[in-house]
Design a protein around this motif. Structure first.
Motif, PDB file in Angstrom:
ATOM      1  N   THR A 156       0.821  -1.208   0.000  1.00 45.14           N
ATOM      2  CA  THR A 156       0.000   0.000   0.000  1.00 45.14           C
ATOM      3  C   THR A 156       0.857   1.261   0.000  1.00 45.14           C
ATOM      4  O   THR A 156       0.348   2.364  -0.165  1.00 45.14           O
ATOM      5  N   HIS A 157       2.149   1.105   0.197  1.00 42.39           N
ATOM      6  CA  HIS A 157       3.011   2.277   0.348  1.00 42.39           C
ATOM      7  C   HIS A 157       4.464   1.883   0.096  1.00 42.39           C
ATOM      8  O   HIS A 157       4.919   0.886   0.620  1.00 42.39           O
ATOM      9  N   GLY A 158       5.152   2.665  -0.724  1.00 40.99           N
ATOM     10  CA  GLY A 158       6.577   2.406  -0.936  1.00 40.99           C
ATOM     11  C   GLY A 158       6.884   1.272  -1.886  1.00 40.99           C
ATOM     12  O   GLY A 158       7.890   0.591  -1.747  1.00 40.99           O
ATOM     13  N   GLU A 159       6.033   1.110  -2.880  1.00 39.69           N
ATOM     14  CA  GLU A 159       6.233   0.023  -3.846  1.00 39.69           C
ATOM     15  C   GLU A 159       7.574   0.109  -4.568  1.00 39.69           C
ATOM     16  O   GLU A 159       8.187  -0.912  -4.876  1.00 39.69           O
ATOM     17  N   GLU A 160       8.008   1.332  -4.843  1.00 35.69           N
ATOM     18  CA  GLU A 160       9.274   1.504  -5.568  1.00 35.69           C
ATOM     19  C   GLU A 160      10.424   0.846  -4.828  1.00 35.69           C
ATOM     20  O   GLU A 160      11.268   0.184  -5.424  1.00 35.69           O
ATOM     21  N   ARG A 161      10.437   1.041  -3.520  1.00 31.56           N
ATOM     22  CA  ARG A 161      11.507   0.441  -2.725  1.00 31.56           C
ATOM     23  C   ARG A 161      11.379  -1.081  -2.707  1.00 31.56           C
ATOM     24  O   ARG A 161      12.368  -1.811  -2.745  1.00 31.56           O
ATOM     25  N   MET A 162      10.151  -1.576  -2.654  1.00 30.62           N
ATOM     26  CA  MET A 162       9.952  -3.025  -2.682  1.00 30.62           C
ATOM     27  C   MET A 162      10.491  -3.615  -3.982  1.00 30.62           C
ATOM     28  O   MET A 162      11.130  -4.673  -3.986  1.00 30.62           O
ATOM     29  N   VAL A 163      10.245  -2.926  -5.097  1.00 32.81           N
ATOM     30  CA  VAL A 163      10.736  -3.390  -6.399  1.00 32.81           C
ATOM     31  C   VAL A 163      12.251  -3.457  -6.397  1.00 32.81           C
ATOM     32  O   VAL A 163      12.844  -4.444  -6.851  1.00 32.81           O
ATOM     33  N   ILE A 164      12.884  -2.427  -5.862  1.00 30.83           N
ATOM     34  CA  ILE A 164      14.351  -2.402  -5.799  1.00 30.83           C
ATOM     35  C   ILE A 164      14.865  -3.592  -4.986  1.00 30.83           C
ATOM     36  O   ILE A 164      15.775  -4.313  -5.406  1.00 30.83           O
ATOM     37  N   ASN A 165      14.259  -3.807  -3.833  1.00 34.60           N
ATOM     38  CA  ASN A 165      14.697  -4.917  -2.984  1.00 34.60           C
ATOM     39  C   ASN A 165      14.500  -6.271  -3.661  1.00 34.60           C
ATOM     40  O   ASN A 165      15.376  -7.131  -3.611  1.00 34.60           O
ATOM     41  N   ARG A 166      13.354  -6.443  -4.306  1.00 35.65           N
ATOM     42  CA  ARG A 166      13.067  -7.731  -4.948  1.00 35.65           C
ATOM     43  C   ARG A 166      13.928  -7.940  -6.178  1.00 35.65           C
ATOM     44  O   ARG A 166      14.380  -9.054  -6.461  1.00 35.65           O
ATOM     45  N   ALA A 167      14.177  -6.872  -6.926  1.00 36.07           N
ATOM     46  CA  ALA A 167      14.953  -6.998  -8.157  1.00 36.07           C
ATOM     47  C   ALA A 167      16.390  -7.412  -7.884  1.00 36.07           C
ATOM     48  O   ALA A 167      17.031  -8.035  -8.728  1.00 36.07           O
ATOM     49  N   SER A 168      16.884  -7.092  -6.696  1.00 33.87           N
ATOM     50  CA  SER A 168      18.258  -7.450  -6.364  1.00 33.87           C
ATOM     51  C   SER A 168      18.460  -8.956  -6.332  1.00 33.87           C
ATOM     52  O   SER A 168      19.577  -9.444  -6.390  1.00 33.87           O
ATOM     53  N   LYS A 169      17.372  -9.703  -6.242  1.00 34.82           N
ATOM     54  CA  LYS A 169      17.479 -11.166  -6.174  1.00 34.82           C
ATOM     55  C   LYS A 169      16.797 -11.863  -7.348  1.00 34.82           C
ATOM     56  O   LYS A 169      16.640 -13.078  -7.341  1.00 34.82           O
ATOM     57  N   ARG A 170      16.360 -11.097  -8.319  1.00 35.86           N
ATOM     58  CA  ARG A 170      15.739 -11.721  -9.477  1.00 35.86           C
ATOM     59  C   ARG A 170      16.458 -11.254 -10.734  1.00 35.86           C
ATOM     60  O   ARG A 170      16.466 -10.077 -11.061  1.00 35.86           O
ATOM     61  N   LYS A 171      17.017 -12.209 -11.461  1.00 34.87           N
ATOM     62  CA  LYS A 171      17.836 -11.881 -12.615  1.00 34.87           C
ATOM     63  C   LYS A 171      17.018 -11.270 -13.757  1.00 34.87           C
ATOM     64  O   LYS A 171      17.458 -10.336 -14.418  1.00 34.87           O
ATOM     65  N   ALA A 172      15.825 -11.798 -13.977  1.00 32.58           N
ATOM     66  CA  ALA A 172      15.004 -11.360 -15.109  1.00 32.58           C
ATOM     67  C   ALA A 172      14.089 -10.186 -14.772  1.00 32.58           C
ATOM     68  O   ALA A 172      13.101  -9.948 -15.450  1.00 32.58           O
TER      69      ALA A 172
END
Length: 268
Positions: A156-172
């Motif tokens: 509900t808040h801060g999705e951009e940061r969540m994307v950054i955190n998740r992308a660090s562990k997903r190659k694609a």
DNA sequence: CCTATGATGTTCT
DNA sequence: GAACATCATAGGA
């Protein structure tokens, strides 16, 4: 200081879910809507307001099954070292009642270095490492050895940061960008999105914690809560695996695993 | 949407 | 050495 802040008594929201009934008073609901709008409008929350929304120790003073239900609709909030805040509504939980439950890490009163947090006070965070690369985040309930696994959160808040955190562990991540409902739709996914790991949060109490806490949230009506079997515990045997100890918000897109049969049975 | 499979290393016995 | 409260990916419908 904004006028809204001073008009909200800090103790107003403390324990609203701790009454014997789940439903709130009408005037309570009104205040919650005001606060919700501020959150959705991405307005910075003043410290007093944040404190007002936080749950206290009494919130966790229930057995794991009741706590698992009460946590649905509440907000999980994470503040990072740089001050960024992410927030999501808890939409899926599992109860691990403890010593009598084969699937619980504390079955038969088992006590190891790993599960020590489960014997600590209510509201303590139990974070453990699994499958060689993932963490799971639990909250200790009232009865020693019992806890609630947080399985899914809806951002509900801060999705951009969540994307950054998740992308660090997903190659694609670049070729297949995350959809909102994929960010925290699983116990370890949400740990990555919220940067919850064992080193930072295992055995830490969420009450008064500056980096991870629970806030009052939506009141999920009982007819919107689906009850099902827990995920990933087949090794514990049929008897334990068949227990209906998983709870989730019907139709929420961030739920990790849906139980079509349970939903159909509920619709009747 | 769904199912199958490999990755990965801590923790416990 | 075995188990593991999982996920990303590939490929099919």
């Amino acid at each position: 200081m904004a006028e809204d802040d001073t008009s909200v008594p800090s103790e107003y929201f403390q324990g609203t879910r701790n009454s014997t009934k789940r439903s709130r008073q009408p005037e309570d609901k009104l205040e919650m809507q005001t606060l919700k709008k501020r959150i959705e409008a991405n307005m910075p929350l003043s410290i007093p307001l944040t404190e007002a929304l936080r749950v206290g120790s009494d919130f966790f003073s229930y057995d794991s099954i009741e706590l698992a239900n009460r946590l649905l609709g509440c907000y999980l909030v994470r503040k990072f070292e740089d001050g960024t805040v992410v927030r999501g509504m808890i939409v899926e939980t599992e109860a691990y009642p403890g010593t009598t439950d084969v699937a619980s890490h504390t079955y038969n009163g088992k006590r190891t270095q790993r599960n020590e947090a489960m014997y600590m006070s209510q509201g303590t965070s139990y974070v453990y490492f699994t499958y060689g690369m993932y963490y799971c985040f639990n909250i200790v309930a009232k009865i020693p050895g019992s806890a609630v696994l947080i399985r899914a959160v809806h951002p509900t808040h801060g999705e951009e940061r969540m994307v950054i955190n998740r992308a660090s562990k997903r190659k694609a991540a670049l070729t297949r960008p995350f959809k909102s409902h994929e960010l925290c739709s699983g116990p370890s996914k949400l740990c990555i999105a919220f940067d919850i790991d064992k080193l930072q949060f295992n055995e830490q109490n969420l009450i008064g914690n500056n980096f991870l806490w629970i806030e009052q949230g939506e009141n999920i009506p009982l007819d919107q809560i689906v009850t099902s079997t827990r995920i990933g515990i087949s090794g514990a045997g049929r008897e334990s695996a068949s227990k209906l100890l998983r709870f989730y918000v019907l139709s929420n897109p961030s739920v990790s695993v849906r139980d079509k049969a349970a939903e159909l049975a509920k619709a009747k």
